[in-house]
Write an enzyme that holds these catalytic residues in place. Structure first.
Site, short mmCIF file in Angstrom:
data_model
loop_
_atom_site.label_atom_id
_atom_site.label_comp_id
_atom_site.label_asym_id
_atom_site.label_seq_id
_atom_site.Cartn_x
_atom_site.Cartn_y
_atom_site.Cartn_z
N LYS A 178 -11.03 15.85 2.03
CA LYS A 178 -10.98 14.56 1.31
C LYS A 178 -9.77 13.73 1.76
CE LYS A 178 -9.22 14.33 -3.09
NZ LYS A 178 -8.19 13.29 -3.17
N ASN A 179 -8.61 14.37 1.74
CA ASN A 179 -7.39 13.60 1.99
C ASN A 179 -7.24 13.19 3.46
OD1 ASN A 179 -6.91 13.88 -0.69
ND2 ASN A 179 -5.14 15.24 -0.49
N ARG A 235 -6.75 6.26 -6.23
CA ARG A 235 -5.43 5.86 -5.78
C ARG A 235 -5.39 5.47 -4.30
NH1 ARG A 235 -0.14 5.67 -7.03
NH2 ARG A 235 1.20 6.06 -5.26
N CYS A 281 -6.10 10.27 -10.26
CA CYS A 281 -5.85 11.31 -11.25
C CYS A 281 -4.56 11.03 -12.01
CB CYS A 281 -5.76 12.66 -10.55
SG CYS A 281 -7.38 13.33 -10.15
N ARG A 293 3.10 7.76 -10.67
CA ARG A 293 2.51 7.34 -9.39
C ARG A 293 2.74 5.86 -9.06
NH1 ARG A 293 -3.03 10.59 -8.31
NH2 ARG A 293 -2.14 10.73 -6.22
N PRO A 294 4.01 5.47 -8.88
CA PRO A 294 4.30 4.08 -8.50
C PRO A 294 3.86 3.79 -7.06
CG PRO A 294 6.31 5.40 -8.45
CD PRO A 294 5.23 6.30 -8.96
N ILE A 295 3.88 2.52 -6.68
CA ILE A 295 3.51 2.17 -5.29
C ILE A 295 4.64 1.41 -4.59
CG2 ILE A 295 1.00 2.19 -5.61
CD1 ILE A 295 1.19 -0.90 -5.87
N ASP A 296 5.85 1.55 -5.12
CA ASP A 296 6.98 0.82 -4.54
C ASP A 296 7.17 1.13 -3.06
OD1 ASP A 296 7.59 3.40 -5.64
OD2 ASP A 296 9.71 3.03 -5.25
N LEU A 297 6.97 2.38 -2.65
CA LEU A 297 7.20 2.73 -1.24
C LEU A 297 6.13 2.11 -0.33
CD1 LEU A 297 8.06 6.51 -1.79
CD2 LEU A 297 9.67 4.65 -1.35
N ASP A 303 -1.23 20.36 -4.80
CA ASP A 303 -2.66 20.39 -5.12
C ASP A 303 -3.17 21.81 -5.37
OD1 ASP A 303 -2.76 17.68 -4.96
OD2 ASP A 303 -3.79 17.58 -3.05
N ILE A 310 6.54 17.65 -7.36
CA ILE A 310 6.00 16.41 -6.78
C ILE A 310 5.55 15.44 -7.87
CG2 ILE A 310 4.34 15.44 -5.14
CD1 ILE A 310 6.31 17.42 -3.84
N ARG A 354 -14.86 14.70 -7.60
CA ARG A 354 -14.11 13.77 -6.76
C ARG A 354 -13.68 14.45 -5.46
NH1 ARG A 354 -9.48 10.59 -9.71
NH2 ARG A 354 -9.42 9.91 -7.57
C1 UD1 Z 1 -1.42 12.48 -1.70
C2 UD1 Z 1 -2.70 13.25 -1.86
C3 UD1 Z 1 -2.63 14.13 -3.10
C4 UD1 Z 1 -1.40 15.02 -3.05
C5 UD1 Z 1 -0.15 14.21 -2.79
C6 UD1 Z 1 1.08 15.05 -2.56
C7 UD1 Z 1 -4.39 11.81 -0.89
C8 UD1 Z 1 -5.55 10.96 -1.11
N1 UD1 Z 1 -3.80 12.33 -1.99
O1 UD1 Z 1 -1.28 11.64 -2.84
O2 UD1 Z 1 -3.81 14.94 -3.14
O3 UD1 Z 1 -1.24 15.66 -4.29
O4 UD1 Z 1 -0.34 13.39 -1.60
O5 UD1 Z 1 0.86 15.94 -1.54
O6 UD1 Z 1 -4.00 12.07 0.22
N2 UD1 Z 1 5.81 7.97 -4.94
C9 UD1 Z 1 6.69 6.97 -5.29
N3 UD1 Z 1 6.45 5.72 -4.81
C10 UD1 Z 1 5.38 5.42 -4.02
C11 UD1 Z 1 4.50 6.47 -3.66
C12 UD1 Z 1 4.74 7.74 -4.14
O7 UD1 Z 1 7.66 7.20 -6.01
O8 UD1 Z 1 5.21 4.25 -3.62
C13 UD1 Z 1 6.05 9.34 -5.46
C14 UD1 Z 1 4.90 9.87 -6.31
O9 UD1 Z 1 4.98 9.43 -7.65
C15 UD1 Z 1 5.07 11.36 -6.17
C16 UD1 Z 1 5.60 11.52 -4.75
O10 UD1 Z 1 6.09 10.23 -4.35
O11 UD1 Z 1 6.05 11.82 -7.08
C17 UD1 Z 1 4.58 11.98 -3.74
O12 UD1 Z 1 3.44 11.14 -3.83
P1 UD1 Z 1 2.53 10.82 -2.55
O13 UD1 Z 1 2.94 11.72 -1.45
O14 UD1 Z 1 2.60 9.37 -2.31
O15 UD1 Z 1 1.10 11.21 -3.06
P2 UD1 Z 1 -0.25 10.43 -2.79
O16 UD1 Z 1 -0.24 9.83 -1.45
O17 UD1 Z 1 -0.56 9.59 -3.96
#
Ligand code: UD1
Length: 433
Positions: A22-23, A92, A116, A121-125, A305, A327, A397
């Site tokens: 999936k990922n 997401r 989920c 799960r912010p998107i700032d990065l 996961d 995480i 999913r």
């Molecule tokens: C992806 C995987 C998910 C897996 C996760 C961690 C997909 C579709 N999903 O999720 O299955 O559990 O990696 O291996 O590939 N964060 C921020 N700001 C951001 C983005 C992330 O602070 O802009 C934080 C998140 O809240 C979290 C950490 O970074 O604490 C890691 O998240 P991230 O690696 O981004 O996970 P996803 O890409 O959402």
């Protein structure tokens, strides 16, 4: 909404082939938007998240079709630049389409991403990465709008490792003018697969798998074609299913190099494994050792996961185990449900203490997210009696055929279609009363 009914108490044995990842598939689908023509992902999993991403591509103007498990995406006319919150709220990964839309059309607008509920799960990065390449971004109450002249390569230095934000930066940089350097990026295998896929399309990328990826932007990309790799999380889940029931299973197409941290933990719990003719044989007859401390980490560490599936196994092992989830801050929802089945799990913030060994009993439990839902299925396989797992919509999913796959291994699972298949099967005596 369908449920799964599971009759527990039968050790799993047999061979199983693992679905596509999936990922890995989701960002490859987003990458396909960068070519104005047909791309194909072979062995693509037919799961709800992939269907949702396919729906979004269609919303943008793509024509898509399936031939068995091969997903064709014709993005010749996928020039729309707005994705409604109805779609993005479901998943997401939808947010990474912003970088792809900027690369292709120089603008994009989308609703905030859902997915989920396992933490904030912010998107700032993600937005930081796009801004570093010259995107102008407005964050409205419901929609994020981004625009740019052609993106320009630059340095993206992440404050924290993020799989999605790294993919976002890569998707935006491949068509940007000049060179981009992504630092402190995530190293997960799915990022490596995305880069390999983009290279089949003509992108110029190096360094994936390390914490520094370098990209030289190109003027355009060709069609993409790749076999989606087997899903390392599904493989780990099924090994945990065998571990919870002390069975022995063979994974026919194991993503072995991607499972090192998991297999190390499996070994510590008493599991034995070997590779033979490219297949992975996992023997769980010796499972019985608690884990003094397991913490989830970014790759190559133990994957978050698989934290819930391993927790389900630990409830079956006598003694005390400890888990620290590093995480996501809210990833223990399954623990409450496992306790309803007779487990003894105490959660405090990011830490969980599992006192295993007391026998699990079937009851009705509710999945609230994908991997936690899978963990409930595993506990049900190990439990006495019949368990009903509600919330199948979360599990599907990520798992294409969890019931069929586990039934192949000797489990007794059925989706609740109103017909009780297992009523016609003779139950072990102790389950009948
Ligand atoms: C992806 C995987 C998910 C897996 C996760 C961690 C997909 C579709 N999903 O999720 O299955 O559990 O990696 O291996 O590939 N964060 C921020 N700001 C951001 C983005 C992330 O602070 O802009 C934080 C998140 O809240 C979290 C950490 O970074 O604490 C890691 O998240 P991230 O690696 O981004 O996970 P996803 O890409 O959402």
């Amino acid at each position: 909404m369908r449920d799964i009914r599971i009759v527990g108490g039968r050790p799993l044995h047999g061979s199983i082939s693992i679905q596509g990842s999936k990922n890995a598939a989701l960002p490859m689908m987003a990458a396909s938007l960068l070519h104005r023509g047909v791309s194909v992902l072979k062995g693509c999993p037919r799961i709800a998240d992939v269907f949702c991403m396919e729906e979004i591509l269609r919303e943008l103007g793509a024509v898509t079709w399936w031939e068995d498990h091969d997903l064709y995406m014709d993005c010749t006319l996928a020039d729309k630049t707005e994705i409604s919150g109805i779609y993005t709220g479901k998943m997401r990964s939808s947010v990474i389409l912003l970088g792809a839309m900027l690369g292709r059309s120089r603008k994009g607008r989308l609703g905030y991403p859902g997915g989920c509920v396992i933490g904030e799960r912010p998107i700032d990065l993600h937005l930081y990465a796009l801004r570093q390449l010259g995107a102008d971004i407005e964050e409205g109450p419901f929609l994020i709008s981004a625009s740019c002249d052609r993106l320009t390569g630059g340095e993206i230095s992440f404050a924290k490792c993020s799989v999605g934000a790294t993919e976002q930066g890569i998707l935006a940089a491949v068509l940007a003018r000049g060179d981009t350097c992504l630092k402190n990026c995530a190293r997960e295998p799915e990022i490596q697969w995305l880069c390999r896929y983009l290279r089949t399309m003509g992108a110029c990328i190096e360094g994936e798998g390390s914490d520094c990826i370098r990209i030289t932007g190109v003027e355009g990309l060709e069609h993409g074609e790749m076999e989606v790799p087997p899903d390392r999380i599904v493989a780990g889940t099924y090994i945990c299913a065998a571990a919870a029931t002390r069975g022995t299973i063979i994974i026919e197409n194991p993503p072995v190099d991607e499972l090192d941290a998991f297999l190390e933990v499996y070994r510590k719990m008493g599991g034995q494994y070997k590779l033979k003719s490219g297949k992975l044989i996992a023997d769980s007859s010796g499972i019985g050792y608690p884990l003094s401390f397991l913490e989830t980490e970014v790759y190559p560490g133990f994957p978050t996961d698989l934290q819930s599936p391993v927790m389900a196994v630990l409830t079956t092992i006598s003694g005390e185990s400890y888990i620290r989830e590093q995480i996501f801050e809210d990833r223990y929802k399954a623990a409450v449900e496992l306790n309803r089945m007779g487990a003894d799990i105490t959660v405090e913030g990011r830490d969980a203490r599992i006192i295993g060994g007391s026998s699990l009993r079937g009851c009705t439990v509710t999945a609230q997210e994908l991997r936690g839902g899978a963990a409930l299925v595993l506990a049900a396989l190990a439990a006495e009696g019949v368990t009903r797992v509600q919330g199948y919509q979360y599990i599907r999913r990520g798992y294409e055929h969890i019931c069929e796959d586990l039934n192949t291994l000797g489990g007794m699972l059925e989706k609740d279609t109103g017909i009780r298949l297992y009523e016609s099967i003779q139950l072990p005596k102790k389950l009948i009363n």
